[in-house]
Write a protein that holds these residues in place. Structure first.
Motif, short mmCIF file in Angstrom:
data_model
loop_
_atom_site.label_atom_id
_atom_site.label_comp_id
_atom_site.label_asym_id
_atom_site.label_seq_id
_atom_site.Cartn_x
_atom_site.Cartn_y
_atom_site.Cartn_z
N ALA A 187 0.84 -1.20 0.00
CA ALA A 187 0.00 0.00 0.00
C ALA A 187 0.88 1.24 0.00
O ALA A 187 2.06 1.20 0.35
N VAL A 188 0.30 2.34 -0.40
CA VAL A 188 0.99 3.63 -0.40
C VAL A 188 0.00 4.69 0.07
O VAL A 188 -1.17 4.67 -0.31
N LEU A 189 0.46 5.58 0.92
CA LEU A 189 -0.32 6.73 1.34
C LEU A 189 0.16 7.90 0.50
O LEU A 189 1.26 8.42 0.73
N TYR B 39 9.00 8.86 -0.05
CA TYR B 39 8.16 7.84 0.59
C TYR B 39 9.03 6.97 1.49
O TYR B 39 10.04 6.42 1.05
N ASP C 157 -3.10 -2.57 12.22
CA ASP C 157 -2.15 -1.61 11.64
C ASP C 157 -1.24 -0.97 12.68
O ASP C 157 -1.13 0.25 12.78
N TRP D 285 -0.90 9.15 11.39
CA TRP D 285 -1.21 9.08 9.97
C TRP D 285 -2.62 8.53 9.81
O TRP D 285 -3.04 7.64 10.56
N LEU E 113 -4.26 6.17 8.03
CA LEU E 113 -3.97 5.04 7.16
C LEU E 113 -5.18 4.59 6.35
O LEU E 113 -5.03 3.84 5.39
N ALA F 184 -4.93 5.22 2.67
CA ALA F 184 -3.94 4.49 1.87
C ALA F 184 -4.59 3.87 0.64
O ALA F 184 -5.78 3.55 0.62
N ARG F 185 -3.78 3.71 -0.41
CA ARG F 185 -4.24 3.12 -1.67
C ARG F 185 -3.44 1.85 -1.94
O ARG F 185 -2.29 1.74 -1.53
N MET G 273 4.11 -0.71 3.78
CA MET G 273 3.39 0.47 3.33
C MET G 273 4.37 1.63 3.18
O MET G 273 5.31 1.76 3.97
N LEU H 230 4.88 5.71 3.28
CA LEU H 230 4.28 6.92 3.83
C LEU H 230 5.03 8.15 3.34
O LEU H 230 6.26 8.13 3.21
N GLN I 43 1.21 14.15 4.54
CA GLN I 43 -0.25 14.05 4.55
C GLN I 43 -0.87 15.19 5.34
O GLN I 43 -1.89 15.76 4.92
#
Length: 364
Positions: free
Chosen positions: A112-114, A154, A215, A235, A237, A240-241, A305, A307, A328
């Motif tokens: 995943a990536v935020l 990231y 998480d 964050w 989360l 996230a995508r 992940m 961030l 973010q």
């Protein structure tokens, strides 16, 4: 927009602009790719899958990161041959965005990536606001609003889920009060008085508490100060995508250098603090002592992940100070100068207040 799949296996992922042929970059705060030259945009192609949790045993089976060698890359923009130990960065010769496909190695790929929500302008504004609100800082710091070497990066993080059941032994303390008699001197006379003194009566306690963790976040890189990165929390989360290379285009992305085994150990340390609070709540009373806790973990899963962080430095008084910004929320953490004059005045003011209170007391 679809990802270019014609790149040779050794090459990075590229995202050609449909307007001028340059390279697209992910635009923070949007779901679009932007050409920095002609302004053409394309939507980020969302993966047709959900973010998945993986059994930790599957994470542990991957090749240790320390056994890998740097990537050998050929820039698709200028043809330069490069070496890299990052997942994403810009070509040092033509600045073309380079994104590595982590699936090409037997390491844990990002799940995943935020995405970045704060762009470069927003990061500068956050820095300017931060410098204006630092206590005991030189007045000249308020004029700092620009950072040098400010990079959007990231950072890899492990997240872990687990169901826990913990058996504890301890003591429950309950307050009670006793009346004590004492003597004091008042106007040259001995006066007898009484006072209520609080004491604690302890009783044995034991029980079991359960909690499902979701998480639990562990920073997976030592390239930046772990304490400073942790201070950027919290964050969201939920924003996230599922990982796709497009979010990394035009930004840097570090590979993890903390293996998942160590990450899980640190996550258990974080869980233990919450479990201790659960035990104390279960014990009840006015005070609690926890002597031992035995925790069983089940359904343990994890994922990698990415961030978003703006990392850089700013100049003040001829000295460089490092700082990081939550990509973010805009939260800033970093080094800062102190004004010796302001601190001295604050100490003198505090001493003056104490002296005034003592004078008032003696006069009364």
């Amino acid at each position: 927009m679809t990802e270019n799949t014609t790149t040779p296996p050794e090459g990075p992922r590229v995202f050609p602009c449909g307007g001028c042929g340059a390279r697209l970059e992910f635009a923070p705060g949007t779901e679009r790719m932007l050409c920095p030259y002609c302004g053409h945009t394309d939507e980020v192609a969302a993966p047709e899958r959900r973010i998945r949790e993986h059994k930790v045993q599957d994470l542990f089976r991957r090749t240790p990161m320390a056994d890998l060698v740097p990537h050998e890359l050929v820039c698709q923009g200028c043809g330069a041959h490069l070496q890299s130990d990052q997942l994403a960065h810009n070509c040092q010769f033509c600045a073309s965005p380079l994104v590595i496909d982590p699936a090409s190695e037997d390491v844990v790929p990002p799940e995943a990536v935020l995405p970045f929500a704060v762009d470069r302008s927003g990061a500068r504004g956050a820095l300017a606001s931060w410098t204006r609100t630092r206590w005991f800082a030189p007045n000249s710091l308020k004029k700092v609003g620009e950072a040098e070497r400010l990079k959007s990066t990231y950072l890899p993080h492990w997240t872990f889920d687990a169901a826990t059941a913990s058996d504890y032994k301890g003591q429950r303390g309950e307050y009670y009060y006793v009346t004590e008699t004492y003597t004091t001197q008042e106007n040259g006379k001995t006066v007898t008085k009484t006072r209520q003194v609080r004491k604690t009566r302890w009783y044995p306690a034991s029980g079991r508490v359960s909690r499902d963790f979701d998480d639990v976040l562990v920073n997976a890189t030592t390239r930046l100060s772990p304490e400073r990165v942790t201070a950027l929390e919290p964050w969201d989360l939920k924003q996230a995508r599922p990982f796709t290379h497009a979010y990394l285009a035009g930004h840097e992305a570090l590979r993890y250098d903390m293996e998942p085994e160590e990450g899980l150990d640190r996550a258990k340390g974080i869980m233990a603090k919450q479990i201790d609070k659960d035990c104390r709540r279960d014990i009840g009373g006015d005070e609690q002592r926890v002597h031992s806790v035995s925790t069983r973990y089940s359904d343990v899963t994890g994922k990698l992940m990415l961030l978003p962080v703006w990392a850089g430095a700013y100049l003040h008084g001829g000295k460089s100070y490092q700082m990081v910004i939550n990509g973010q929320t805009g939260e800033v953490q970093g080094e800062r100068p102190y004004s010796a004059v302001k601190i001295a005045f604050a100490v003198l003011a505090m001493l003056a207040v104490v002296a005034l209170l003592v004078y008032i007391y003696l006069q009364g």
